[in-house]
Design an enzyme around this catalytic site. Structure first.
Site, PDB file in Angstrom:
ATOM      1  N   LYS A  94     103.558  34.197 111.964  1.00  0.00           N
ATOM      2  CA  LYS A  94     102.403  33.600 111.468  1.00  0.00           C
ATOM      3  C   LYS A  94     101.543  32.953 112.385  1.00  0.00           C
ATOM      4  O   LYS A  94     100.265  32.761 112.392  1.00  0.00           O
ATOM      5  CB  LYS A  94     102.714  32.685 110.347  1.00  0.00           C
ATOM      6  CG  LYS A  94     103.529  33.547 109.181  1.00  0.00           C
ATOM      7  CD  LYS A  94     102.623  33.984 108.112  1.00  0.00           C
ATOM      8  CE  LYS A  94     103.094  34.944 107.000  1.00  0.00           C
ATOM      9  NZ  LYS A  94     104.629  34.886 106.952  1.00  0.00           N
ATOM     10  N   GLU A 116      97.377  28.919 101.553  1.00  0.00           N
ATOM     11  CA  GLU A 116      98.137  29.212 100.458  1.00  0.00           C
ATOM     12  C   GLU A 116      99.284  29.442 101.191  1.00  0.00           C
ATOM     13  O   GLU A 116      99.661  29.971 102.193  1.00  0.00           O
ATOM     14  CB  GLU A 116      97.717  30.481  99.777  1.00  0.00           C
ATOM     15  CG  GLU A 116      98.043  31.881 100.356  1.00  0.00           C
ATOM     16  CD  GLU A 116      97.237  32.278 101.587  1.00  0.00           C
ATOM     17  OE1 GLU A 116      96.003  31.702 101.895  1.00  0.00           O
ATOM     18  OE2 GLU A 116      97.862  32.991 102.276  1.00  0.00           O
ATOM     19  N   SER A 383     110.287  39.899 112.872  1.00  0.00           N
ATOM     20  CA  SER A 383     109.053  38.748 112.574  1.00  0.00           C
ATOM     21  C   SER A 383     109.360  37.525 112.108  1.00  0.00           C
ATOM     22  O   SER A 383     108.605  36.606 112.494  1.00  0.00           O
ATOM     23  CB  SER A 383     108.645  39.315 110.847  1.00  0.00           C
ATOM     24  OG  SER A 383     109.496  39.457 110.111  1.00  0.00           O
TER      25      SER A 383
HETATM   26  C1  LIG Z   1     105.148  35.892 106.047  1.00  0.00           C
HETATM   27  C2  LIG Z   1     106.320  36.623 106.533  1.00  0.00           C
HETATM   28  C3  LIG Z   1     106.343  38.102 106.337  1.00  0.00           C
HETATM   29  C4  LIG Z   1     105.526  38.876 105.564  1.00  0.00           C
HETATM   30  O1  LIG Z   1     104.201  38.835 105.917  1.00  0.00           O
HETATM   31  P1  LIG Z   1     103.287  39.991 106.615  1.00  0.00           P
HETATM   32  O2  LIG Z   1     101.736  39.658 106.319  1.00  0.00           O
HETATM   33  O3  LIG Z   1     103.356  41.152 105.918  1.00  0.00           O
HETATM   34  O4  LIG Z   1     103.855  40.067 107.872  1.00  0.00           O
HETATM   35  C5  LIG Z   1     107.303  38.801 107.040  1.00  0.00           C
HETATM   36  N1  LIG Z   1     108.384  38.132 107.742  1.00  0.00           N
HETATM   37  C6  LIG Z   1     108.182  36.776 108.035  1.00  0.00           C
HETATM   38  C7  LIG Z   1     109.378  36.019 108.882  1.00  0.00           C
HETATM   39  C8  LIG Z   1     107.128  36.059 107.435  1.00  0.00           C
HETATM   40  O5  LIG Z   1     107.166  34.671 107.490  1.00  0.00           O
END
Ligand SMILES: *Cc1c(COP(=O)(O)O)cnc(C)c1O
Length: 401
Positions: A94, A116, A383
């Site tokens: 993020k 948000e 992610s």
């Molecule tokens: C917010 C988040 C997601 C999902 O958001 P995307 O916009 O689909 O990437 C996935 N993994 C993590 C660790 C997140 O914080």
């Protein structure tokens, strides 16, 4: 198969038929202002250099491409690599986007930031850059999520952000987003709205994607160096879809590279309790944009379900809807149960605790491993890290005692 989407959107802010701007008139001028500022800065060498420097020294980029040797052995192939976005400052992808947007906000002379958040990761990444740049920060968060993600709420407060609980509707991300949009309509001149995924009215899906494409650019370079060629497939979880597009975009015209987006299958696609927007939704309008959406016969948005607070959003980014229609990206899903199993498995085999969102992508790989040859290489967008999800794990364990 017409796999060439180019790097949309078109001039009307559409990816195919999806996207656009479904917003009150008062917000239109702010979106125009944002778009022209962004197009200017995209070409501005000073801005790009500054962004690069923050990504390196503050975020910690480039993140490694890591070969998951024991996980691969366990699967019996394919060879799995993790793109380590969990190693970024604040523990997820993020921050790539919030660093970019705060530099834009500063350049546009805005002093007040709103955002948000669902799982709190975007709120945390926003509160972090607001502290760094001395900006006022208001984060809207559903009461239900505040309860589920207490550690992130404490961090946001510590960083000086004001976390505003939203109790309307389901008291989750959908409602927090509606509240943030309402704030923006009221305070549009002074306020910059940092959106956390590739969703919302044009130009947000484009801006957020562009700031996240660093993930795929690095992965492409690292694959050529570490594997010797491009990977056979890329796998990423899809909430709004920003980490997925961040990984995929740099490979979009490499027709041989398969791409798989993994949605939250919750209690199963037939159960009605999931967040598999593309697999089970229909096109509709939510939060300023036309895209796949889960709603009932009365047109009411259905409350999504997922074990991870970061994926239970009833919409998805418009570019994903277009990519699904033309078949360039395949969309699969992973259930809560498979996800929990993958969460434990990868923690124990690799010594890396994945975010519950990431564990969906890992669970898809476990279930679909036979679709690949043992010699093929696949890259999973790792992610985020899973420290924030320990309360979920605890609650699940208690349920089964
Ligand atoms: C917010 C988040 C997601 C999902 O958001 P995307 O916009 O689909 O990437 C996935 N993994 C993590 C660790 C997140 O914080």
């Amino acid at each position: 198969m017409g796999s060439k989407l180019e790097t949309g959107p078109n001039r009307r802010g559409r990816f195919g038929v999806y996207g656009g701007r479904y917003v009150p008139e008062t917000v239109m001028f702010a979106l125009d202002e944002l778009e022209s500022a962004y197009r200017g800065f995209r070409r501005d060498r000073t801005f790009q250099n500054e962004l690069k420097q923050y990504l390196r020294d503050y975020v910690g980029r480039p993140t490694p491409l890591y070969f998951a040797e024991r996980f691969t052995e366990h699967l019996g192939g394919p060879k799995v690599w993790f793109k380590r976005e969990d190693l970024n400052h604040t523990g997820a992808h993020k921050i790539n986007n919030t660093v970019g947007q705060i530099l834009l906000a500063r350049a546009m002379g805005k002093q007040r930031i709103i955002a948000e958040t669902g799982a709190g990761q975007h709120g945390l990444a926003t509160a972090t850059v607001c502290a760094r740049f001395g900006m006022n920060c208001v984060v809207y968060m559903g009461e239900e999520d505040i309860h589920r993600q207490a550690p992130n709420v404490e961090k946001m407060n510590l960083l000086g952000a004001k976390v505003v609980p939203v109790s309307s509707g389901s008291a989750t991300l959908k409602d927090a987003t509606s509240e943030a949009l309402r704030d923006w309509v009221t305070n549009v001149r002074s306020t910059f709205y940092i959106i956390g995924s590739v969703v919302g009215p044009h130009p947000y899906p484009m801006i957020v994607r562009d700031f996240q494409t660093i993930i795929g650019k690095e992965t492409r370079r690292q694959s050529l160096k570490q594997i010797g060629h491009l990977p056979h497939a890329l796998v990423a979880c899809v909430g709004g879809g920003s980490n997925a597009l961040g990984l995929f975009t740099a490979f979009m015209s490499d027709d041989k590279v398969k791409m798989i987006g993994v949605e939250a299958g919750g209690k199963g696609l037939g159960s009605g309790q999931h967040a598999a927007t593309i697999r089970k939704g229909k096109p509709g309008v939510l939060h300023g944009s036309y895209s796949y959406l889960i709603y009932d016969n009365d047109g009411q948005v259905v409350l999504p379900h997922s074990i991870s607070a970061g994926l239970d959003y009833p919409g998805v980014g418009p570019e994903h809807s277009a990519l699904a229609d033309i078949g360039r990206v395949e969309y699969g899903s992973a259930t809560d149960k498979d996800t929990l199993r993958a969460f434990r498995l990868v923690s124990q085999l690799e010594g890396i605790i994945p975010a519950m969102e990431t564990a969906h992508a890992l669970a898809w790989v476990v279930r679909n491993r036979k679709k690949f040859k043992p010699s093929q290489h696949i890259v999973v967008c790792f992610s985020g890290r899973g420290d924030k999800d320990m309360p979920i794990l605890r609650a699940e364990s208690e349920k089964h005692q």
